[in-house]
Motif scaffolding. Structure first.
Motif, PDB file in Angstrom:
ATOM      1  N   ALA A 478       0.830  -1.205   0.000  1.00 15.25           N
ATOM      2  CA  ALA A 478       0.000   0.000   0.000  1.00 15.25           C
ATOM      3  C   ALA A 478       0.867   1.259   0.000  1.00 15.25           C
ATOM      4  O   ALA A 478       0.537   2.255  -0.662  1.00 15.25           O
ATOM      5  CB  ALA A 478      -0.911  -0.009   1.223  1.00 15.25           C
ATOM      6  N   ALA A 479       1.988   1.211   0.727  1.00 11.85           N
ATOM      7  CA  ALA A 479       2.879   2.374   0.775  1.00 11.85           C
ATOM      8  C   ALA A 479       3.513   2.646  -0.583  1.00 11.85           C
ATOM      9  O   ALA A 479       3.868   3.787  -0.902  1.00 11.85           O
ATOM     10  CB  ALA A 479       3.961   2.157   1.828  1.00 11.85           C
ATOM     11  N   ALA A 480       3.647   1.589  -1.385  1.00 14.23           N
ATOM     12  CA  ALA A 480       4.249   1.748  -2.715  1.00 14.23           C
ATOM     13  C   ALA A 480       3.249   2.271  -3.735  1.00 14.23           C
ATOM     14  O   ALA A 480       3.651   2.786  -4.791  1.00 14.23           O
ATOM     15  CB  ALA A 480       4.820   0.420  -3.200  1.00 14.23           C
ATOM     16  N   GLU A 481       1.955   2.134  -3.443  1.00 16.94           N
ATOM     17  CA  GLU A 481       0.937   2.596  -4.380  1.00 16.94           C
ATOM     18  C   GLU A 481       1.042   4.111  -4.574  1.00 16.94           C
ATOM     19  O   GLU A 481       1.238   4.861  -3.636  1.00 16.94           O
ATOM     20  CB  GLU A 481      -0.454   2.230  -3.872  1.00 16.94           C
ATOM     21  CG  GLU A 481      -0.758   0.735  -3.924  1.00 16.94           C
ATOM     22  CD  GLU A 481      -2.157   0.424  -3.427  1.00 16.94           C
ATOM     23  OE1 GLU A 481      -2.902   1.370  -3.119  1.00 16.94           O
ATOM     24  OE2 GLU A 481      -2.488  -0.775  -3.320  1.00 16.94           O
ATOM     25  N   GLY A 482       0.897   4.540  -5.760  1.00 17.84           N
ATOM     26  CA  GLY A 482       0.972   5.963  -6.072  1.00 17.84           C
ATOM     27  C   GLY A 482       2.366   6.430  -6.422  1.00 17.84           C
ATOM     28  O   GLY A 482       2.537   7.511  -7.007  1.00 17.84           O
ATOM     29  N   LEU A 483       3.384   5.621  -6.069  1.00 13.43           N
ATOM     30  CA  LEU A 483       4.751   6.023  -6.384  1.00 13.43           C
ATOM     31  C   LEU A 483       4.977   6.049  -7.891  1.00 13.43           C
ATOM     32  O   LEU A 483       5.714   6.891  -8.404  1.00 13.43           O
ATOM     33  CB  LEU A 483       5.739   5.079  -5.702  1.00 13.43           C
ATOM     34  CG  LEU A 483       7.221   5.446  -5.792  1.00 13.43           C
ATOM     35  CD1 LEU A 483       7.467   6.842  -5.229  1.00 13.43           C
ATOM     36  CD2 LEU A 483       8.074   4.415  -5.054  1.00 13.43           C
ATOM     37  N   THR A 484       4.321   5.134  -8.609  1.00 10.75           N
ATOM     38  CA  THR A 484       4.465   5.097 -10.067  1.00 10.75           C
ATOM     39  C   THR A 484       4.074   6.433 -10.698  1.00 10.75           C
ATOM     40  O   THR A 484       4.784   6.976 -11.541  1.00 10.75           O
ATOM     41  CB  THR A 484       3.586   3.985 -10.667  1.00 10.75           C
ATOM     42  OG1 THR A 484       3.774   2.788  -9.936  1.00 10.75           O
ATOM     43  CG2 THR A 484       3.918   3.766 -12.126  1.00 10.75           C
ATOM     44  N   ALA A 485       2.933   6.959 -10.268  1.00  8.51           N
ATOM     45  CA  ALA A 485       2.453   8.227 -10.829  1.00  8.51           C
ATOM     46  C   ALA A 485       3.407   9.368 -10.498  1.00  8.51           C
ATOM     47  O   ALA A 485       3.643  10.259 -11.330  1.00  8.51           O
ATOM     48  CB  ALA A 485       1.060   8.527 -10.292  1.00  8.51           C
TER      49      ALA A 485
END
Length: 598
Positions: A478-485
């Motif tokens: 979950a902490a890694a989510e959004g890092l791509t964007a």
């Protein structure tokens, strides 16, 4: 109890080297803590110890099998150098530099040139790497050393290389020199194709055209030969050219992909040394009616440090195997490893200094020959070798568009990922032609993080893994989510890189470390448990080590997120104490140490 022995062949080789070097606590041994401490006090090069390593055949480990050496797998030489660095970083830096000096020939030289150098290295020849200059540091393309064509189809080399390891002791120096256009004084900025590599044999040059620069005094690795070399129209034959003219910068950058990963051996060795000192002291020191290790804060700091060692080891294991299995992705993997492992170990050593208190500052025989203050000083140099922390993070920032694109697509080299993380899987032969300046397929480890966390959740759902482990793995995902964007939104610039970009690169590296640990545990959990007869193998059986390192990474990825990690960290302490008391390396793949070597 029978002596515990790891079944991983790479660690068996390192264990054999450790035993052949003898007990470092025996002051009469050549490679002892006492001798290394005395050499450091005198700022004296460890000549005799390096000769001992030559006698034991370590130089053959720097030479690929294809050229007659024993370097078949890069994880092997990494673990051997870790064993040397555990005793003394100065020796590891001094002896291991020959690999760094020769690697450009392995990566870019002809078979004949590599074969000739290989024979000399195995006979004990020392090779240094002349990349940096006094006024330019890591900005290699600003270099002013010039190699002009001469009348004998060779080159006339002029200029100075500075802060070079083994600059004076090395017979050969592999020099990055400007062979392209200049304004006449060699100082004009040029492109990458203006630089070439020359393997210069200093023994063939007159001292009038090739002279050593004075050695510099250092805060750490005091006995190392760090200096420079000055050329004044030195005649160098055309056969010294490594690869094609104009390919020097590319060969260097590809070579750095190997050396940056292998530098992790220095950090792991330093971590082993520091942790062994702190645990031994905490077990022996009487305080407040018990021993120091009985105090809650001491236990917490030791457990945090142990978890960090295991995390650094997991990252290094996967990265070193990736040299063979995920070669085309090393532009990202090497930068992550060179940033992550030394930084983590620096922080860990500082924490352990708190456990030791005043003894962390003592020199001489008063406390363990001043080992702790020496390893703390020595290790600070590791973060600077082969590109400092900011250089490696900046390299990641420049790759953000590619990394974001492939992460969003979910691109994964499944075969390469399996080989990199399954310790029982055979590794393909290293193919230098697969090295790439760009990670065109991204980073399979990071791109497989979500799949790994889902696999752990599935194991927990059927009772094959602890629920607490699954929860922490899910939290990391979950902490890694959004890092791509966020990566995709960044627009790389050559200068004035915002601080936020470096923070993004750090978070990306944390995701790599998390995925390396997750997949290492998933692929080896069944074969690693209960291997040696130590209860410490329970670190694998119920995923304790993985849960502990994920807890540590969550504190980095989500610093504001409450995660009471005390429970999992407390469960680590008995395993750490048992490994130390049993005389084995505190490790995921422990092996018996010679008495006193940690």
């Amino acid at each position: 109890m029978t002596t515990p022995v790891t079944t991983h062949p790479v660690f068996r080789t390192a264990s054999l080297l450790d035993h052949r070097l003898g007990d470092p606590d025996d002051d009469g041994r050549l490679f002892s803590y006492a001798r290394c401490g005395a050499l450091d006090d005198r700022e004296e090069f460890p000549v005799e110890i390096c000769r001992e390593l030559d006698f034991l055949g370590l130089p053959a480990s720097y030479v690929p099998v294809a050229y007659g050496g024993s370097l078949g797998g890069y994880e092997q030489v990494l673990q051997q150098m870790r064993a040397v660095a555990r005793r003394d970083l100065t020796v590891a830096v001094a002896h291991g530099k020959t690999f760094l000096g020769a690697v450009s020939v392995w990566v870019g030289g002809s078979r004949e040139q590599a074969g000739a150098l290989a024979r000399l290295v195995m006979d004990g020849a020392v090779v240094s790497w002349g990349l940096t200059e006094r006024d330019h540091g890591s900005d290699l393309l600003a270099g002013e050393v010039v190699a002009r064509p001469d009348t004998d189809d060779g080159y006339s080399v002029s200029g100075e290389k500075w802060l070079i390891n083994n600059a004076n002791r090395g017979r050969f120096v592999c020099v990055l020199a400007r062979t392209g256009s200049t304004d006449g004084d060699g100082s004009a900025p040029g492109g990458a194709r203006d630089f070439s590599l020359l393997l210069i044999d200093k023994a063939r040059l007159d001292p009038a055209v090739c002279r050593p620069l004075p050695a510099v005094r250092l805060h750490g690795i005091r006995g190392a030969d760090i200096g420079g070399v000055a050329f004044a129209g030195a005649p160098v034959p055309g056969s010294a050219l490594v690869g094609e003219e104009g390919a020097g910068a590319e060969i260097v950058l590809k070579s750095l992909q190997l050396t940056r990963i292998l530098c992790a051996s220095l950090s792991l060795g330093a971590a082993d040394n520091a942790l062994g000192l702190a645990v031994g002291y905490a077990l022996e020191r009487r305080a407040y009616g018990g021993t120091l290790i009985d105090l809650p804060q001491t236990r917490r700091m030791l457990a945090q440090s142990y978890a960090d060692v295991l995390l650094a080891e997991a990252v290094t294991l996967v990265s070193s195997r990736s040299i063979h299995a995920l070669t085309g992705e090393l532009a990202a993997v090497s930068a992550i490893t060179k940033y992550f492992v030394p930084t983590l170990v620096d922080q860990m050593i500082g924490r352990l200094g708190t456990v030791l208190g005043a003894r962390s500052l003592l020199v001489g025989p008063t406390f363990r020959h001043g080992r702790f203050q020496k390893v703390q000083r020595d290790h600070r140099i590791v973060g600077i070798f082969d590109g400092n922390t900011l250089v490696n993070l900046h390299s990641l920032v420049n790759h953000f568009p590619l990394l974001a694109r492939q992460w969003k697509k979910g691109t994964v080299d499944a075969e390469g990922l399996a080989a990199a993380t399954d310790l029982a899987a055979p590794l393909p032969e290293f193919d230098r032609d697969r090295l790439s300046l760009l990670p065109r397929t991204g980073n399979s480890l990071v791109q497989a993080l979500a799949a790994g966390t889902r696999e752990i959740s599935a194991l927990a759902a059927r009772g094959a893994a602890p629920v607490s482990l699954a929860r922490r793995a899910e939290a990391v995902g979950a902490a890694a989510e959004g890092l791509t964007a966020q990566l995709a939104a960044h627009r790389p610039t050559a200068v004035d890189v915002p601080a936020a970009a470096f923070e993004l690169a750090e978070r990306y590296a944390d995701c790599y470390a998390a995925s390396a640990a997750v997949h290492l545990w998933l692929r080896n959990r069944e074969t690693r448990a209960d291997r040696s007869g130590l209860s410490a193998d329970g670190l694998w059986a119920d995923g304790l080590w993985l849960e502990a390192v994920l807890a540590r990474l969550l504190a980095r990825l989500s610093p504001g997120r409450p995660d009471p990690a005390d429970d999992v960290l407390e469960r680590l302490v008995p395993f750490l104490a048992e490994q130390h008391g049993s005389g084995v390396l505190p490790s995921l793949l422990h092996y018996p140490l010679v008495k006193g070597s940690a």
